[in-house]
Structure formats: structure tokens, C-alpha cells
Design a protein around this motif. Structure first.
Motif, PDB file in Angstrom:
ATOM      1  N   SER A  65      70.341  67.273  82.917  1.00 27.48           N
ATOM      2  CA  SER A  65      69.282  66.582  83.912  1.00 27.48           C
ATOM      3  C   SER A  65      68.562  65.950  84.349  1.00 27.48           C
ATOM      4  O   SER A  65      68.322  64.469  84.398  1.00 27.48           O
ATOM      5  CB  SER A  65      68.935  68.008  84.956  1.00 27.48           C
ATOM      6  OG  SER A  65      66.916  67.942  84.559  1.00 27.48           O
ATOM      7  N   GLY A  66      67.840  65.772  82.689  1.00 25.57           N
ATOM      8  CA  GLY A  66      67.237  64.681  82.333  1.00 25.57           C
ATOM      9  C   GLY A  66      65.933  64.556  82.695  1.00 25.57           C
ATOM     10  O   GLY A  66      64.778  63.527  82.348  1.00 25.57           O
ATOM     11  N   LYS A  68      61.315  66.848  83.617  1.00 23.99           N
ATOM     12  CA  LYS A  68      60.960  67.687  82.735  1.00 23.99           C
ATOM     13  C   LYS A  68      60.330  69.092  83.040  1.00 23.99           C
ATOM     14  O   LYS A  68      61.011  68.938  84.389  1.00 23.99           O
ATOM     15  CB  LYS A  68      59.721  66.489  82.816  1.00 23.99           C
ATOM     16  CG  LYS A  68      59.195  65.334  81.412  1.00 23.99           C
ATOM     17  CD  LYS A  68      57.864  64.974  82.051  1.00 23.99           C
ATOM     18  CE  LYS A  68      58.285  63.226  81.492  1.00 23.99           C
ATOM     19  NZ  LYS A  68      56.508  62.792  81.466  1.00 23.99           N
ATOM     20  N   PRO A  69      59.906  69.678  82.507  1.00 24.47           N
ATOM     21  CA  PRO A  69      60.215  71.469  83.337  1.00 24.47           C
ATOM     22  C   PRO A  69      59.259  71.315  84.022  1.00 24.47           C
ATOM     23  O   PRO A  69      59.457  71.908  85.163  1.00 24.47           O
ATOM     24  CB  PRO A  69      59.508  71.936  81.958  1.00 24.47           C
ATOM     25  CG  PRO A  69      60.682  71.432  80.608  1.00 24.47           C
ATOM     26  CD  PRO A  69      60.183  70.105  81.449  1.00 24.47           C
ATOM     27  N   GLU A  70      58.090  70.354  84.384  1.00 25.54           N
ATOM     28  CA  GLU A  70      57.465  70.906  85.553  1.00 25.54           C
ATOM     29  C   GLU A  70      57.695  70.026  86.502  1.00 25.54           C
ATOM     30  O   GLU A  70      56.800  70.091  87.365  1.00 25.54           O
ATOM     31  CB  GLU A  70      55.918  69.378  84.879  1.00 25.54           C
ATOM     32  CG  GLU A  70      55.470  68.422  84.371  1.00 25.54           C
ATOM     33  CD  GLU A  70      56.011  68.376  83.163  1.00 25.54           C
ATOM     34  OE1 GLU A  70      55.949  67.375  81.983  1.00 25.54           O
ATOM     35  OE2 GLU A  70      56.165  68.881  81.914  1.00 25.54           O
ATOM     36  N   GLU A  71      58.671  68.703  86.750  1.00 29.38           N
ATOM     37  CA  GLU A  71      59.306  68.813  87.818  1.00 29.38           C
ATOM     38  C   GLU A  71      59.976  69.103  88.492  1.00 29.38           C
ATOM     39  O   GLU A  71      60.422  68.839  89.854  1.00 29.38           O
ATOM     40  CB  GLU A  71      60.248  67.171  87.073  1.00 29.38           C
ATOM     41  CG  GLU A  71      59.233  66.364  87.053  1.00 29.38           C
ATOM     42  CD  GLU A  71      59.959  64.746  85.893  1.00 29.38           C
ATOM     43  OE1 GLU A  71      59.713  64.185  87.216  1.00 29.38           O
ATOM     44  OE2 GLU A  71      60.626  65.577  85.722  1.00 29.38           O
ATOM     45  N   LEU A  72      60.364  70.816  87.629  1.00 30.98           N
ATOM     46  CA  LEU A  72      61.617  71.559  88.212  1.00 30.98           C
ATOM     47  C   LEU A  72      60.417  72.392  89.726  1.00 30.98           C
ATOM     48  O   LEU A  72      59.547  72.822  89.175  1.00 30.98           O
ATOM     49  CB  LEU A  72      62.177  72.276  87.551  1.00 30.98           C
ATOM     50  CG  LEU A  72      63.208  73.324  88.653  1.00 30.98           C
ATOM     51  CD1 LEU A  72      64.217  72.213  89.000  1.00 30.98           C
ATOM     52  CD2 LEU A  72      63.560  74.614  87.503  1.00 30.98           C
ATOM     53  N   ASP A  73      60.425  72.056  90.775  1.00 39.67           N
ATOM     54  CA  ASP A  73      59.408  72.727  92.248  1.00 39.67           C
ATOM     55  C   ASP A  73      60.149  74.225  92.277  1.00 39.67           C
ATOM     56  O   ASP A  73      59.322  75.484  92.497  1.00 39.67           O
ATOM     57  CB  ASP A  73      59.474  71.505  93.381  1.00 39.67           C
ATOM     58  CG  ASP A  73      58.603  70.715  93.047  1.00 39.67           C
ATOM     59  OD1 ASP A  73      57.202  70.765  92.202  1.00 39.67           O
ATOM     60  OD2 ASP A  73      58.250  69.850  94.223  1.00 39.67           O
ATOM     61  N   GLY A  74      61.763  73.467  92.209  1.00 42.04           N
ATOM     62  CA  GLY A  74      61.597  75.828  93.216  1.00 42.04           C
ATOM     63  C   GLY A  74      62.483  75.960  92.385  1.00 42.04           C
ATOM     64  O   GLY A  74      64.266  75.313  92.121  1.00 42.04           O
ATOM     65  N   ILE A  75      63.467  76.547  92.529  1.00 40.69           N
ATOM     66  CA  ILE A  75      64.250  77.739  92.081  1.00 40.69           C
ATOM     67  C   ILE A  75      65.054  79.161  93.039  1.00 40.69           C
ATOM     68  O   ILE A  75      64.340  79.664  93.495  1.00 40.69           O
ATOM     69  CB  ILE A  75      64.767  78.785  90.744  1.00 40.69           C
ATOM     70  CG1 ILE A  75      64.039  77.802  89.411  1.00 40.69           C
ATOM     71  CG2 ILE A  75      65.663  79.265  90.277  1.00 40.69           C
ATOM     72  CD1 ILE A  75      63.271  78.080  87.808  1.00 40.69           C
ATOM     73  N   GLY A  76      66.611  78.812  93.467  1.00 37.33           N
ATOM     74  CA  GLY A  76      67.223  79.817  94.316  1.00 37.33           C
ATOM     75  C   GLY A  76      67.970  80.253  93.929  1.00 37.33           C
ATOM     76  O   GLY A  76      68.388  80.519  92.479  1.00 37.33           O
ATOM     77  N   LEU A  77      68.320  81.471  94.377  1.00 34.56           N
ATOM     78  CA  LEU A  77      69.256  82.846  93.310  1.00 34.56           C
ATOM     79  C   LEU A  77      70.462  82.768  94.303  1.00 34.56           C
ATOM     80  O   LEU A  77      70.096  82.912  96.064  1.00 34.56           O
ATOM     81  CB  LEU A  77      68.380  83.944  92.866  1.00 34.56           C
ATOM     82  CG  LEU A  77      67.296  83.475  92.158  1.00 34.56           C
ATOM     83  CD1 LEU A  77      66.330  83.984  91.791  1.00 34.56           C
ATOM     84  CD2 LEU A  77      68.328  84.076  90.029  1.00 34.56           C
ATOM     85  N   SER A  78      72.158  83.034  93.500  1.00 31.89           N
ATOM     86  CA  SER A  78      72.581  83.594  94.226  1.00 31.89           C
ATOM     87  C   SER A  78      73.101  84.855  93.065  1.00 31.89           C
ATOM     88  O   SER A  78      73.264  84.496  92.429  1.00 31.89           O
ATOM     89  CB  SER A  78      73.986  82.424  95.002  1.00 31.89           C
ATOM     90  OG  SER A  78      74.990  82.766  95.086  1.00 31.89           O
ATOM     91  N   GLY A  79      74.407  86.172  94.099  1.00 35.31           N
ATOM     92  CA  GLY A  79      74.701  86.747  93.491  1.00 35.31           C
ATOM     93  C   GLY A  79      75.733  87.222  93.802  1.00 35.31           C
ATOM     94  O   GLY A  79      75.682  87.250  94.843  1.00 35.31           O
ATOM     95  N   GLN A  80      76.812  87.914  93.057  1.00 31.13           N
ATOM     96  CA  GLN A  80      77.376  89.108  92.942  1.00 31.13           C
ATOM     97  C   GLN A  80      76.782  90.036  94.059  1.00 31.13           C
ATOM     98  O   GLN A  80      75.766  90.535  93.500  1.00 31.13           O
ATOM     99  CB  GLN A  80      78.248  89.244  92.035  1.00 31.13           C
ATOM    100  CG  GLN A  80      77.616  89.833  91.348  1.00 31.13           C
ATOM    101  CD  GLN A  80      78.167  90.474  89.883  1.00 31.13           C
ATOM    102  OE1 GLN A  80      78.516  91.456  90.034  1.00 31.13           O
ATOM    103  NE2 GLN A  80      78.289  89.620  88.559  1.00 31.13           N
ATOM    104  N   MET A  81      77.358  90.350  95.244  1.00 29.88           N
ATOM    105  CA  MET A  81      76.777  90.950  95.867  1.00 29.88           C
ATOM    106  C   MET A  81      77.364  92.892  95.458  1.00 29.88           C
ATOM    107  O   MET A  81      78.252  92.923  95.375  1.00 29.88           O
ATOM    108  CB  MET A  81      77.199  91.010  97.252  1.00 29.88           C
ATOM    109  CG  MET A  81      76.749  89.604  97.852  1.00 29.88           C
ATOM    110  SD  MET A  81      76.902  88.902  99.186  1.00 29.88           S
ATOM    111  CE  MET A  81      76.626  90.138 100.361  1.00 29.88           C
ATOM    112  N   HIS A  82      76.764  93.792  96.572  1.00 33.83           N
ATOM    113  CA  HIS A  82      76.898  95.263  96.557  1.00 33.83           C
ATOM    114  C   HIS A  82      76.924  95.910  95.362  1.00 33.83           C
ATOM    115  O   HIS A  82      76.399  97.022  94.862  1.00 33.83           O
ATOM    116  CB  HIS A  82      78.109  95.473  96.548  1.00 33.83           C
ATOM    117  CG  HIS A  82      79.217  94.819  97.755  1.00 33.83           C
ATOM    118  ND1 HIS A  82      78.773  94.256  99.253  1.00 33.83           N
ATOM    119  CD2 HIS A  82      80.554  93.945  97.890  1.00 33.83           C
ATOM    120  CE1 HIS A  82      78.950  94.178  99.681  1.00 33.83           C
ATOM    121  NE2 HIS A  82      80.291  93.477  99.330  1.00 33.83           N
TER     122      HIS A  82
END
Length: 498
Positions: A65-66, A68-82
Motif C-alpha cells: 500500500s505504501g 505508514k503504520p500510523e496512517e492506518l486509522d481503523g481495521i475491520g474484521l470479517s470471518g467464517q461463521m458458526h
């Protein structure tokens, strides 16, 4: 400008997407892993392998992506269910995760249904199925009591990744509701059922909204991934609702046909409608005042993968198989496939079910098998669509997603069997983008999910239209598909599979 990441923990791989707030993808990375099948009907994965692969995918995506780590404001998650991830008192897994494909708990599933009784209609709005968390827990209590006694916390697969990122244990409504230990109507753990099953009452995690911030990246994860401790992490969502969100399917009457490893046909509703015969599922959506009614089938692209790798032993990319299937007439010249290689959940709850090729003759070749396999998956989803029609649920527009949305033949089969134009979005990774949208809302970049989707999700203009000649052929085969399953279903339990 702040940036966002979406992490999707799938059945065969974990993917990480980095994007800007307008939805422009900067990087995508993935790492694959296997499903362990130590015994017939078992399906397990190692949580530590999930985390190791996630770390590698995060590092690669951030580098590509190029930013910087501090420029990443947020992370969301998705995942296999059940599935079930169980921790001991030291917050270490007590055993490999039992995932959604697992069918060992067939007897426990019947017991949970019996114990639930009227709760199925008043709270759960779904019937239990093998591979769902509460069924797997009861199986452990019955068959591995020493392991069960060590359990202090339970969570779903993507919640394990969030734990490794933030050090906090929790889940979200859209994922928790599919454990079958959760009241879809009341949006809380169904303690009455948990008590009736004699399961531990203090192991269930706190539950938050999908876009709610659960914590920040903690020091241990920052050291492993290269991320900044400044970055916020939201609760995220089960992959079905994350995919719907990533495709902008959040309004009543809009539906999605997703074919990944499994397959789903889902329609959004504004109240907790459910099928009284329990052939479909009703789950909480990422949007607080929305639910979706879903035919969540265990079999999808996995059937084509099985045919490709284990039967045909064909190394060609899937797009070439898709093109080969397109050379065969609709209906595969009479070859019909019942796609229940992993048992089935919807619309026929049948953990004993298996796959069947029917009508094979000397004229049939490899291309016929490929096409019949693809058609069989959609025939099963059409059975789900017919239930939606019975329920009076609107089907105004359909969005296709997953691997099948990339295949020309796959999309035409969907349009012809489901009898609807098939639209697609410009989204590269639907579940990852859905997770990132949730992070954007959690970080305050948008007021709500609706606003974020209107800005980020872009639909392609030209849908794939049904071909009436094909529609007529498939209507005939649909009846044969249903009748064939009903005639063989009593034979499945007699098969010797050990």
C-alpha cells in the motif's frame, strides 16, 4: 488522510485489503491454509495458523500500500461463521477450532433442537445445525469432557484474530447470532437454552455492534504485524453480513447471491422475519435495525474445487473451467448434480447428505460434469429462493459476489435458474471491503453504514439477463432436482463412511 483495512478470515485463506475512505483499493494480500479432517465428518483448523497467516498478509498488504503504520486509522474484521474457538484460563486454545463444515455433532444437533422447543420460534428464529458453536460445545461436553472442563471463554473465528490484535475478547451481533446460542430477536445470549443444555453460563463473550470500536492494536500485535498502536479495531461481522455490506446490500428488497467456498442467497428485511419451517436462517445484519433471511448452504465453490482437484486433477485456472462449461448447453444435456458433498443445511437440513451425479451417459464429457456441478449449486439456491417467495419477501434486485461473480458461465447460470438479472459491483474483495466500511464508520469517517456504502460501493451498469430458453429448461430440471433428493435422502444414513 487516514486509511482503513479489512481482514477476512475465510475457510481456505485470510485476505487483507487496504483502502482509502472513498473505497479506492491500495493493496490486497492473502495467505492460504488447509482444513484438517482427522476423521470422517470432522473439519478443524489451528487458530495459531490463522494468526500467523494474518500477520504475513498484514505485513505484505501494508508494504504494497505504501502507507505508514500510523496512517492506518481503523481495521475491520470479517470471518467464517458458526465455528468454535475455545480458550482455557490462560487464553490459549484448548484444541483446534471446530469450523462450520464440521458434521460430527449430528446427534447433538437433534438434542439442541429438542431442548430449544418453543425458543426456536420466540428467540432463536433458526434451527441448529452441525458445525454451529452450541452443537460443537455439547459434543465436547459429551465426548471430550476433559477438554470441555478446561474451557473459560468461547468465540468465533474472526473474534480470535481481533483478540490477537487487541487483547480483548468479544463478538458482534451478526456473528454471535449464528452460534444458535443467541436470541436473534432479543439480540442477546439465549441463557435459557444454554441452561437447558447444561452448558457453562460464564464463557460467552460480550457482544457489540459491528462498527463499534473494540480496542486498539496492542503492543504485542504491533510488534508482530508492524502496525501502530494508534490504530482502532472494530468488532466486525460474520462473513455473510460483511459481504452484504461490502456490496451495499443493506436495504429491504435487495438480495445477494454469494458463492465462495460455501454459498448463500440472502435478502434484507427490516424486521426479524423467519421461515416457520426453519428451512432458511434469519441473522442480524451489520445495520442495527436490519436483519437478513438467508439460505446459507454448506456447498458452493467447494464442489467445483473438489471436482477440479480430486477428480479431474486439472491445474487450469477456474476461468478456463468456466469457459469450458459454457460450451455445453444449459442443463448439461440431462446430467444433474446433487451438490451435498459436505452434508447440507439449507433448505434441507441433512448432515448425512452426500453428492450425486444422476443421468450420466456415454455422451457426457468433462465439460458436462463441470457445468452440472455449477448448476447443482444454483439449483439448491433456487430452492432457497422459492422459500423467500413463500414468505412474501421482496426480491427487487440481486447482486452476485464471490468467485462465481467472476465467471461468465457462472453468472449466466445464476440469472437463468434464479430468473433475475445478475448485477455485480466493482468491489474486488467484498467481505474485506465490508469490514473496512465498518471500520470507517467506527472511526467517524461516515455517520453510518448507509452513508458509507453510498459513497464506497459502485455497481456495474450492465447486468447479465436471463435467457428464456434456458429458464424453461431449468424449471423442468428444478423439479427433477427436488424429487431426486427426496427419493435418495433416506438412503444416506445407510452409507458406511467410517
Amino acid at each position: 488522510m487516514g486509511y482503513l483495512a479489512g481482514i477476512d478470515l475465510g475457510t481456505s485463506s485470510v485476505k487483507v485489503l487496504v483502502m482509502d475512505p472513498d473505497g479506492r483499493t491500495l493493496a490486497v494480500s492473502s495467505r492460504g491454509y488447509d482444513v484438517m479432517t482427522p476423521k470422517m465428518s470432522y473439519a478443524e483448523q489451528e487458530p495459531q495458523v490463522w494468526w500467523d497467516c494474518t500477520v504475513m498478509a498484514i505485513r505484505e498488504a501494508m508494504e504494497k500500500s505504501g502507507i505508514k503504520p500510523e496512517e492506518l486509522d481503523g481495521i475491520g474484521l470479517s470471518g467464517q461463521m458458526h465455528g468454535l474457538v475455545a480458550f482455557d484460563r490462560d487464553n490459549e486454545p484448548v484444541m483446534p477450532a471446530i469450523i462450520w463444515m464440521d458434521q460430527r455433532s449430528a446427534e447433538e444437533t437433534a438434542r439442541i433442537k429438542e431442548l430449544a422447543g418453543g425458543l426456536l420460534d420466540t428467540e432463536l428464529l433458526n434451527q441448529p445445525g452441525a458445525g454451529m458453536m452450541i452443537c460443537s460445545l455439547l459434543w465436547l461436553k459429551r465426548h471430550r469432557p476433559d477438554t470441555y472442563d478446561r474451557i473459560e471463554h468461547v468465540m468465533l473465528p474472526k473474534d480470535y484474530i481481533r483478540y490477537r490484535l487487541t487483547g480483548t475478547i468479544g463478538s458482534d451481533y451478526s456473528d454471535a447470532c449464528a452460534t444458535l446460542a443467541f436470541s436473534v430477536k432479543g439480540r442477546s445470549w439465549c441463557m435459557e437454552l444454554i441452561k437447558r443444555a447444561g452448558l457453562k453460563e460464564d464463557i460467552w463473550p460480550a457482544v457489540g455492534e459491528s462498527s463499534q470500536v473494540a480496542g486498539h492494536v496492542w503492543a504485542e500485535a504491533a510488534a508482530r504485524t508492524g502496525l501502530s498502536e494508534h490504530t482502532r479495531v472494530v468488532y466486525g461481522a460474520g462473513d455473510s453480513s460483511a459481504q452484504l455490506t461490502g456490496n451495499g446490500v443493506i436495504e429491504e428488497g435487495i438480495m445477494a447471491c454469494n458463492i465462495g467456498t460455501a454459498s448463500q442467497l440472502a435478502a434484507v428485511v427490516d424486521r426479524p422475519l423467519y421461515d416457520t419451517q426453519m428451512r432458511l436462517q434469519t441473522w442480524c445484519h451489520t445495520v442495527a435495525d436490519r436483519w437478513y433471511v438467508q439460505g446459507g448452504a454448506l456447498n458452493g465453490g467447494s464442489t467445483l474445487s473438489w471436482l477440479k482437484k480430486k477428480v479431474l486433477r486439472d491445474d487450469r485456472p477456474y476461468r478456463e473451467l468456466d469457459a469450458e462449461a459454457g460450451q455445453v448447453p444449459a442443463g448439461a444435456e440431462g446430467l444433474l448434480f446433487i451438490p451435498y458433498l459436505a452434508g447440507e443445511r439449507t433448505p434441507f437440513m441433512d448432515p448425512y447428505a452426500k453428492g450425486v451425479y444422476f443421468g450420466m451417459g456415454m455422451k457426457h464429457e468433462q465439460a458436462h460434469m463441470i457445468r452440472a456441478t455449477m448448476e447443482g449449486v444454483i439449483f439448491n439456491l433456487k430452492e432457497c429462493a422459492l422459500v423467500l417467495d413463500e414468505m412474501g419477501i421482496q426480491r427487487r434486485k440481486m447482486i452476485a459476489s464471490g468467485g462465481a461473480a467472476k465467471g461468465v458461465t457462472w453468472k449466466q447460470i445464476q440469472a437463468d435458474i434464479l430468473e433475475m438479472p445478475v448485477y455485480t459491483t466493482k468491489t474486488e474483495e467484498e467481505a474485506c471491503q465490508g469490514a473496512a466500511i465498518l471500520a470507517a464508520v467506527g472511526c467517524g469517517m461516515y455517520r453510518d453504514i448507509k452513508e458509507a456504502c453510498s459513497r464506497i460501493v459502485k455497481i456495474n451498469d450492465c447486468p447479465v439477463e436471463p435467457v428464456m430458453e434456458h429458464v424453461k429448461r431449468y424449471r423442468e430440471q428444478q423439479e427433477l432436482f427436488r424429487e431426486l433428493y427426496l427419493k435418495v435422502k433416506d438412503l444416506y444414513p445407510r452409507l458406511k463412511t467410517e
